[in-house]
Design an enzyme around this catalytic site. Structure first.
Site, PDB file in Angstrom:
ATOM      1  N   ASP A 268       0.838  -1.204   0.000  1.00 50.83           N
ATOM      2  CA  ASP A 268       0.000   0.000   0.000  1.00 50.83           C
ATOM      3  C   ASP A 268       0.877   1.260   0.000  1.00 50.83           C
ATOM      4  O   ASP A 268       0.367   2.378  -0.037  1.00 50.83           O
ATOM      5  CB  ASP A 268      -1.016  -0.002   1.153  1.00 50.83           C
ATOM      6  CG  ASP A 268      -0.381  -0.088   2.514  1.00 50.83           C
ATOM      7  OD1 ASP A 268       0.860  -0.150   2.601  1.00 50.83           O
ATOM      8  OD2 ASP A 268      -1.133  -0.085   3.522  1.00 50.83           O
ATOM      9  N   SER A 269       2.214   1.074  -0.002  1.00 53.16           N
ATOM     10  CA  SER A 269       3.117   2.194  -0.251  1.00 53.16           C
ATOM     11  C   SER A 269       2.800   2.822  -1.598  1.00 53.16           C
ATOM     12  O   SER A 269       3.244   3.937  -1.891  1.00 53.16           O
ATOM     13  CB  SER A 269       4.580   1.722  -0.221  1.00 53.16           C
ATOM     14  OG  SER A 269       4.757   0.602  -1.064  1.00 53.16           O
TER      15      SER A 269
ATOM     16  N   ASP B 131      -1.020  -6.294  -0.251  1.00 56.27           N
ATOM     17  CA  ASP B 131      -1.405  -5.693   1.028  1.00 56.27           C
ATOM     18  C   ASP B 131      -2.915  -5.573   1.184  1.00 56.27           C
ATOM     19  O   ASP B 131      -3.608  -5.143   0.247  1.00 56.27           O
ATOM     20  CB  ASP B 131      -0.842  -4.265   1.110  1.00 56.27           C
ATOM     21  CG  ASP B 131       0.436  -4.193   1.932  1.00 56.27           C
ATOM     22  OD1 ASP B 131       0.745  -5.154   2.655  1.00 56.27           O
ATOM     23  OD2 ASP B 131       1.113  -3.154   1.836  1.00 56.27           O
TER      24      ASP B 131
ATOM     25  N   LYS C   5      -0.991  -9.589   3.072  1.00 59.18           N
ATOM     26  CA  LYS C   5      -0.233  -9.046   4.214  1.00 59.18           C
ATOM     27  C   LYS C   5      -1.124  -8.066   4.966  1.00 59.18           C
ATOM     28  O   LYS C   5      -1.818  -7.266   4.345  1.00 59.18           O
ATOM     29  CB  LYS C   5       1.035  -8.339   3.717  1.00 59.18           C
ATOM     30  CG  LYS C   5       1.794  -7.598   4.826  1.00 59.18           C
ATOM     31  CD  LYS C   5       3.214  -7.257   4.438  1.00 59.18           C
ATOM     32  CE  LYS C   5       3.387  -5.995   3.649  1.00 59.18           C
ATOM     33  NZ  LYS C   5       2.941  -4.768   4.340  1.00 59.18           N
TER      34      LYS C   5
ATOM     35  N   GLU D  42      -1.129  -5.397   8.515  1.00 57.27           N
ATOM     36  CA  GLU D  42      -0.403  -4.795   9.624  1.00 57.27           C
ATOM     37  C   GLU D  42      -1.046  -5.299  10.904  1.00 57.27           C
ATOM     38  O   GLU D  42      -2.247  -5.135  11.119  1.00 57.27           O
ATOM     39  CB  GLU D  42      -0.429  -3.268   9.492  1.00 57.27           C
ATOM     40  CG  GLU D  42       0.325  -2.837   8.249  1.00 57.27           C
ATOM     41  CD  GLU D  42       0.464  -1.340   8.070  1.00 57.27           C
ATOM     42  OE1 GLU D  42       0.114  -0.567   8.975  1.00 57.27           O
ATOM     43  OE2 GLU D  42       0.935  -0.946   6.987  1.00 57.27           O
TER      44      GLU D  42
ATOM     45  N   GLU E 259       9.243  -4.042  10.215  1.00 58.51           N
ATOM     46  CA  GLU E 259       9.615  -2.728   9.654  1.00 58.51           C
ATOM     47  C   GLU E 259      10.203  -1.835  10.740  1.00 58.51           C
ATOM     48  O   GLU E 259       9.584  -1.630  11.805  1.00 58.51           O
ATOM     49  CB  GLU E 259       8.387  -2.061   9.011  1.00 58.51           C
ATOM     50  CG  GLU E 259       8.722  -0.673   8.438  1.00 58.51           C
ATOM     51  CD  GLU E 259       7.723  -0.138   7.435  1.00 58.51           C
ATOM     52  OE1 GLU E 259       6.741  -0.830   7.102  1.00 58.51           O
ATOM     53  OE2 GLU E 259       7.927   1.009   6.983  1.00 58.51           O
TER      54      GLU E 259
HETATM   55  O1  KIV Z   1       3.532  -1.108   1.607  1.00 59.55           O
HETATM   56  C1  KIV Z   1       4.705  -1.470   1.506  1.00 59.55           C
HETATM   57  O2  KIV Z   1       5.399  -1.232   0.525  1.00 59.55           O
HETATM   58  C2  KIV Z   1       5.289  -2.196   2.616  1.00 59.55           C
HETATM   59  C3  KIV Z   1       6.779  -2.239   2.656  1.00 59.55           C
HETATM   60  C4  KIV Z   1       7.272  -1.027   3.328  1.00 59.55           C
HETATM   61  C5  KIV Z   1       7.284  -3.469   3.273  1.00 59.55           C
HETATM   62  O3  KIV Z   1       4.607  -2.688   3.478  1.00 59.55           O
END
Ligand code: KIV
Length: 274
Positions: A55-56, A94, A123, A125, A192
């Site tokens: 989600d970056s 994510d 993934k 959090e 992280e």
């Molecule tokens: O969203 C993302 O790119 C991430 C990385 C920072 C691992 O979770």
């Protein structure tokens, strides 16, 4: 029957078994983020093991200051594009902000990431509160990566992008959370921005592969935001980022240098650690 669609028999796709074997053999897992098919092809050619549609994308693609505005539709769109460009790497996507407030929503959204986005793992959090969600997803045979340490989706609550686990109590809590998440069925843990020593103890305590970003040299693998390591993002970079474009011929060469540096343990160096 199970192999008739494999395109390149000499480069079998990375699976969870491949990653477990790499952890057991001490072979470092090279991972990068990706948001489109063109970069996916480059990452595949460079033999990156794990690709994350993070989600970056809210920050590096959409120009937001945080990952909070990212929606399920955004991640599904980018994940489907990335999946079309990949053959060998293992694909994680994510679950974005507030897409997993309950077990049922987490399941519904994970199914979208897999069926529409082509992801092999989701993934989220995680902290103590997400343990039952991880257990629920794992109980439905969904491969799950639990992301702990600095959790960008929580920055408005936690007060910013800060290194986590510097104090003895928070370090102990993070180790405990990692073990609980593994016991709940997480197949991978992502750490992280935590001190290198804590990255090492969590990695040693877990049986599943542990991928780090700013978590020191001793995690089973490393991940970076591709736009950071290719020096596309401007402004001040986090301490753990290395510019792999320096001295590289082109993007593919830079990504290959990253994979070699992770595998040979040349990256991350002391300067990249907390
Ligand atoms: O969203 C993302 O790119 C991430 C990385 C920072 C691992 O979770």
């Amino acid at each position: 029957m199970y192999t008739h669609l494999q395109r390149d028999q000499s480069r079998p796709p990375v699976t969870l078994s491949t990653l477990a074997r790499m952890k057991a053999d001490g072979e470092k897992i090279a991972s990068l983020t990706c948001y489109d098919a063109s970069f996916a092809v480059l990452l595949d050619l460079a033999d990156v093991d794990v690709v994350l549609v993070g989600d970056s994308l809210g920050m590096v693609i959409q120009g937001h200051h945080t990952t909070v505005p990212v929606t399920m539709d955004h991640v599904v769109y980018h994940s489907a594009a990335v999946a079309r460009g990949l053959h060998r790497p293992f694909l994680i996507a994510d679950l974005p902000f507030m897409s997993y407030p309950s077990r049922d929503l987490a399941l519904e959204h994970s199914v979208r990431l897999m069926q529409e986005g082509g992801a092999q793992m989701v993934k989220l959090e995680s902290g103590g509160k997400q343990t039952d969600i991880v257990e629920f997803l794992a109980g439905h045979d969904i491969a799950v990566c639990a992301h702990i340490g600095l959790k960008p989706q929580s920055v408005h609550k936690t007060g910013g992008f800060r290194v986590q686990g510097r104090e003895r109590e928070t370090a102990a809590r993070l180790l405990d959370e990692a073990q609980r998440l593994e016991a709940a069925g997480a197949d991978m843990v992502l750490l992280e921005c935590i001190p290198a020593a804590l990255g090492k103890s969590i990695t040693q305590a877990l049986h599943v592969p542990v991928i780090g970003i700013g978590a020191g040299p001793d995690t089973d693998g490393q991940i970076l935001v591709t736009y950071d390591m290719l020096d596309i993002t401007t402004g001040r970079k986090p301490r753990f980022v290395r510019n792999f474009m320096e001295g590289a011929r082109d993007n593919l060469d830079a990504i290959q240098r990253y994979v070699r540096a992770v595998k040979s343990r040349e990256y991350p160096a002391k300067d990249h650690c907390f």
